[in-house]
Design an enzyme around this catalytic site. Structure first.
Site, PDB file in Angstrom:
ATOM      1  N   GLY A  14     -10.675  21.610  38.519  1.00  0.00           N
ATOM      2  CA  GLY A  14     -11.549  21.792  37.365  1.00  0.00           C
ATOM      3  C   GLY A  14     -11.472  23.232  36.906  1.00  0.00           C
ATOM      4  O   GLY A  14     -10.467  23.914  37.104  1.00  0.00           O
ATOM      5  N   LYS A  20     -17.857  27.208  43.736  1.00  0.00           N
ATOM      6  CA  LYS A  20     -18.149  28.639  43.847  1.00  0.00           C
ATOM      7  C   LYS A  20     -19.478  29.010  43.197  1.00  0.00           C
ATOM      8  O   LYS A  20     -20.364  29.559  43.837  1.00  0.00           O
ATOM      9  CB  LYS A  20     -17.014  29.460  43.234  1.00  0.00           C
ATOM     10  CG  LYS A  20     -15.764  29.391  44.101  1.00  0.00           C
ATOM     11  CD  LYS A  20     -14.652  30.279  43.568  1.00  0.00           C
ATOM     12  CE  LYS A  20     -13.315  29.876  44.159  1.00  0.00           C
ATOM     13  NZ  LYS A  20     -12.686  28.771  43.426  1.00  0.00           N
ATOM     14  N   THR A  26     -17.395  19.415  42.803  1.00  0.00           N
ATOM     15  CA  THR A  26     -16.993  18.197  42.102  1.00  0.00           C
ATOM     16  C   THR A  26     -15.480  18.032  42.184  1.00  0.00           C
ATOM     17  O   THR A  26     -14.736  19.009  42.193  1.00  0.00           O
ATOM     18  CB  THR A  26     -17.436  18.228  40.624  1.00  0.00           C
ATOM     19  OG1 THR A  26     -16.991  19.446  40.024  1.00  0.00           O
ATOM     20  CG2 THR A  26     -18.941  18.134  40.509  1.00  0.00           C
ATOM     21  N   ASN A  28     -12.730  16.850  40.136  1.00  0.00           N
ATOM     22  CA  ASN A  28     -12.377  16.408  38.795  1.00  0.00           C
ATOM     23  C   ASN A  28     -11.266  15.361  38.808  1.00  0.00           C
ATOM     24  O   ASN A  28     -10.300  15.481  39.539  1.00  0.00           O
ATOM     25  CB  ASN A  28     -11.940  17.591  37.937  1.00  0.00           C
ATOM     26  CG  ASN A  28     -13.053  18.588  37.757  1.00  0.00           C
ATOM     27  OD1 ASN A  28     -13.668  19.023  38.737  1.00  0.00           O
ATOM     28  ND2 ASN A  28     -13.342  18.942  36.528  1.00  0.00           N
ATOM     29  N   GLU A  78     -16.256  14.355  36.155  1.00  0.00           N
ATOM     30  CA  GLU A  78     -16.476  15.159  37.357  1.00  0.00           C
ATOM     31  C   GLU A  78     -17.335  14.461  38.390  1.00  0.00           C
ATOM     32  O   GLU A  78     -18.547  14.648  38.420  1.00  0.00           O
ATOM     33  CB  GLU A  78     -17.171  16.468  36.989  1.00  0.00           C
ATOM     34  CG  GLU A  78     -16.384  17.384  36.094  1.00  0.00           C
ATOM     35  CD  GLU A  78     -17.162  18.664  35.838  1.00  0.00           C
ATOM     36  OE1 GLU A  78     -17.331  19.446  36.783  1.00  0.00           O
ATOM     37  OE2 GLU A  78     -17.634  18.838  34.713  1.00  0.00           O
ATOM     38  N   HIS A  83     -20.586  13.793  50.429  1.00  0.00           N
ATOM     39  CA  HIS A  83     -20.124  13.850  51.808  1.00  0.00           C
ATOM     40  C   HIS A  83     -19.587  15.259  52.068  1.00  0.00           C
ATOM     41  O   HIS A  83     -19.043  15.869  51.158  1.00  0.00           O
ATOM     42  CB  HIS A  83     -18.996  12.822  52.019  1.00  0.00           C
ATOM     43  CG  HIS A  83     -18.429  12.810  53.403  1.00  0.00           C
ATOM     44  ND1 HIS A  83     -19.042  12.136  54.431  1.00  0.00           N
ATOM     45  CD2 HIS A  83     -17.319  13.386  53.923  1.00  0.00           C
ATOM     46  CE1 HIS A  83     -18.320  12.296  55.536  1.00  0.00           C
ATOM     47  NE2 HIS A  83     -17.272  13.055  55.261  1.00  0.00           N
ATOM     48  N   TYR A  90      -7.173  17.941  46.538  1.00  0.00           N
ATOM     49  CA  TYR A  90      -6.450  17.950  45.263  1.00  0.00           C
ATOM     50  C   TYR A  90      -5.194  17.095  45.393  1.00  0.00           C
ATOM     51  O   TYR A  90      -4.499  17.154  46.413  1.00  0.00           O
ATOM     52  CB  TYR A  90      -6.046  19.365  44.857  1.00  0.00           C
ATOM     53  CG  TYR A  90      -7.217  20.253  44.539  1.00  0.00           C
ATOM     54  CD1 TYR A  90      -8.085  19.929  43.493  1.00  0.00           C
ATOM     55  CD2 TYR A  90      -7.466  21.409  45.271  1.00  0.00           C
ATOM     56  CE1 TYR A  90      -9.172  20.738  43.204  1.00  0.00           C
ATOM     57  CE2 TYR A  90      -8.542  22.226  44.984  1.00  0.00           C
ATOM     58  CZ  TYR A  90      -9.392  21.882  43.951  1.00  0.00           C
ATOM     59  OH  TYR A  90     -10.456  22.689  43.665  1.00  0.00           O
ATOM     60  N   PHE A 108     -29.319  23.645  29.683  1.00  0.00           N
ATOM     61  CA  PHE A 108     -30.397  24.201  30.494  1.00  0.00           C
ATOM     62  C   PHE A 108     -30.524  25.695  30.224  1.00  0.00           C
ATOM     63  O   PHE A 108     -29.530  26.370  29.970  1.00  0.00           O
ATOM     64  CB  PHE A 108     -30.116  23.950  31.979  1.00  0.00           C
ATOM     65  CG  PHE A 108     -30.143  22.483  32.329  1.00  0.00           C
ATOM     66  CD1 PHE A 108     -31.318  21.877  32.750  1.00  0.00           C
ATOM     67  CD2 PHE A 108     -28.999  21.707  32.196  1.00  0.00           C
ATOM     68  CE1 PHE A 108     -31.352  20.515  33.042  1.00  0.00           C
ATOM     69  CE2 PHE A 108     -29.026  20.345  32.487  1.00  0.00           C
ATOM     70  CZ  PHE A 108     -30.205  19.752  32.910  1.00  0.00           C
TER      71      PHE A 108
HETATM   72  N1  FMN Z   1     -23.306  20.254  33.070  1.00  0.00           N
HETATM   73  C1  FMN Z   1     -24.077  20.490  31.977  1.00  0.00           C
HETATM   74  O1  FMN Z   1     -23.818  21.396  31.221  1.00  0.00           O
HETATM   75  N2  FMN Z   1     -25.160  19.669  31.716  1.00  0.00           N
HETATM   76  C2  FMN Z   1     -25.527  18.640  32.527  1.00  0.00           C
HETATM   77  O2  FMN Z   1     -26.503  17.926  32.231  1.00  0.00           O
HETATM   78  C3  FMN Z   1     -24.747  18.411  33.698  1.00  0.00           C
HETATM   79  N3  FMN Z   1     -25.073  17.413  34.571  1.00  0.00           N
HETATM   80  C4  FMN Z   1     -24.321  17.230  35.695  1.00  0.00           C
HETATM   81  C5  FMN Z   1     -24.674  16.219  36.615  1.00  0.00           C
HETATM   82  C6  FMN Z   1     -23.924  16.001  37.773  1.00  0.00           C
HETATM   83  C7  FMN Z   1     -24.340  14.919  38.726  1.00  0.00           C
HETATM   84  C8  FMN Z   1     -22.771  16.808  38.027  1.00  0.00           C
HETATM   85  C9  FMN Z   1     -21.955  16.587  39.256  1.00  0.00           C
HETATM   86  C10 FMN Z   1     -22.421  17.805  37.116  1.00  0.00           C
HETATM   87  C11 FMN Z   1     -23.174  18.035  35.953  1.00  0.00           C
HETATM   88  N4  FMN Z   1     -22.854  19.050  35.050  1.00  0.00           N
HETATM   89  C12 FMN Z   1     -23.624  19.253  33.933  1.00  0.00           C
HETATM   90  C13 FMN Z   1     -21.546  19.704  35.136  1.00  0.00           C
HETATM   91  C14 FMN Z   1     -21.525  21.010  35.839  1.00  0.00           C
HETATM   92  O3  FMN Z   1     -21.834  21.977  34.889  1.00  0.00           O
HETATM   93  C15 FMN Z   1     -20.085  21.133  36.329  1.00  0.00           C
HETATM   94  O4  FMN Z   1     -19.930  20.375  37.482  1.00  0.00           O
HETATM   95  C16 FMN Z   1     -19.667  22.559  36.485  1.00  0.00           C
HETATM   96  O5  FMN Z   1     -19.364  23.020  35.214  1.00  0.00           O
HETATM   97  C17 FMN Z   1     -18.456  22.735  37.389  1.00  0.00           C
HETATM   98  O6  FMN Z   1     -17.298  22.426  36.690  1.00  0.00           O
HETATM   99  P1  FMN Z   1     -15.846  22.680  37.275  1.00  0.00           P
HETATM  100  O7  FMN Z   1     -15.733  21.835  38.532  1.00  0.00           O
HETATM  101  O8  FMN Z   1     -14.936  22.170  36.199  1.00  0.00           O
HETATM  102  O9  FMN Z   1     -15.688  24.103  37.546  1.00  0.00           O
END
Ligand code: FMN
Length: 147
Positions: A14, A20, A26, A28, A78, A83, A90, A108
């Site tokens: 991602g 971090k 997550t 991706n 994502e 777990h 990857y 938020f």
């Molecule tokens: N990102 C938002 O901007 N708004 C959300 O409402 C939101 N809800 C999420 C709910 C869950 C269950 C998860 C796992 C992620 C959510 N995220 C949301 C995304 C996170 O911002 C995202 O996982 C983070 O940007 C990390 O991204 P990356 O793995 O691409 O670096």
């Protein structure tokens, strides 16, 4: 509405904020081949089951969307596998059975409030997936990937 859908593909990197910055690792999913599904499915938080080729089946909660907090220009899938894994996976094949919807994607005011909300989502998913209505999908053959 109760919707049930299956998606799968290799786990890709991602934007690297997940583990971090947020402490939420997550996995991706590559969006290749899913442009129609992605454009048709409302952005938001979903839950279901995840099958990893070499590791088994796990609960998952996932975000599909633009991550308004981070202002992404690309819609992403994502899933957060609930777990503790010792290492990254990857490139591994990941299959998802999505069984329910929790909420719309939101923005938020602070990173802390985003993280708190995601942990709320996790609790909702963990509890829901223990209900017979949703736990039965753990046995979906799509989750058992042969390699
Ligand atoms: N990102 C938002 O901007 N708004 C959300 O409402 C939101 N809800 C999420 C709910 C869950 C269950 C998860 C796992 C992620 C959510 N995220 C949301 C995304 C996170 O911002 C995202 O996982 C983070 O940007 C990390 O991204 P990356 O793995 O691409 O670096």
């Amino acid at each position: 509405p109760l919707e049930l859908w299956h998606i799968g593909g290799p786990v890709v990197k991602g934007f690297g904020r997940g583990s971090k910055v947020l402490g939420i690792p997550t996995a991706n999913l590559s969006t290749e081949g899913y442009s129609t599904l992605l454009s048709e499915h409302p952005s938001g938080v979903y839950f279901g089951w995840a099958g990893l080729s070499t590791r088994g089946v796990f609960k998952m909660v996932m975000s599909i969307g633009w991550n308004p907090y981070f202002d992404n220009t690309e819609k992403t899938i994502e899933p957060w596998l609930l777990h503790d894994f010792d290492e990254d996976f990857y490139g591994e094949e990941l299959h998802l059975v999505i069984v329910g919807y929790i909420r719309a994607e939101a923005n938020f005011p602070t990173l802390e409030s985003l993280i708190a909300k995601i942990h709320e989502d996790r609790k909702i998913a963990e509890t829901a997936l223990d209900l017979p209505l949703y736990s039965k999908y753990r046995d979906d053959p799509y989750l058992r990937i042969s390699v």
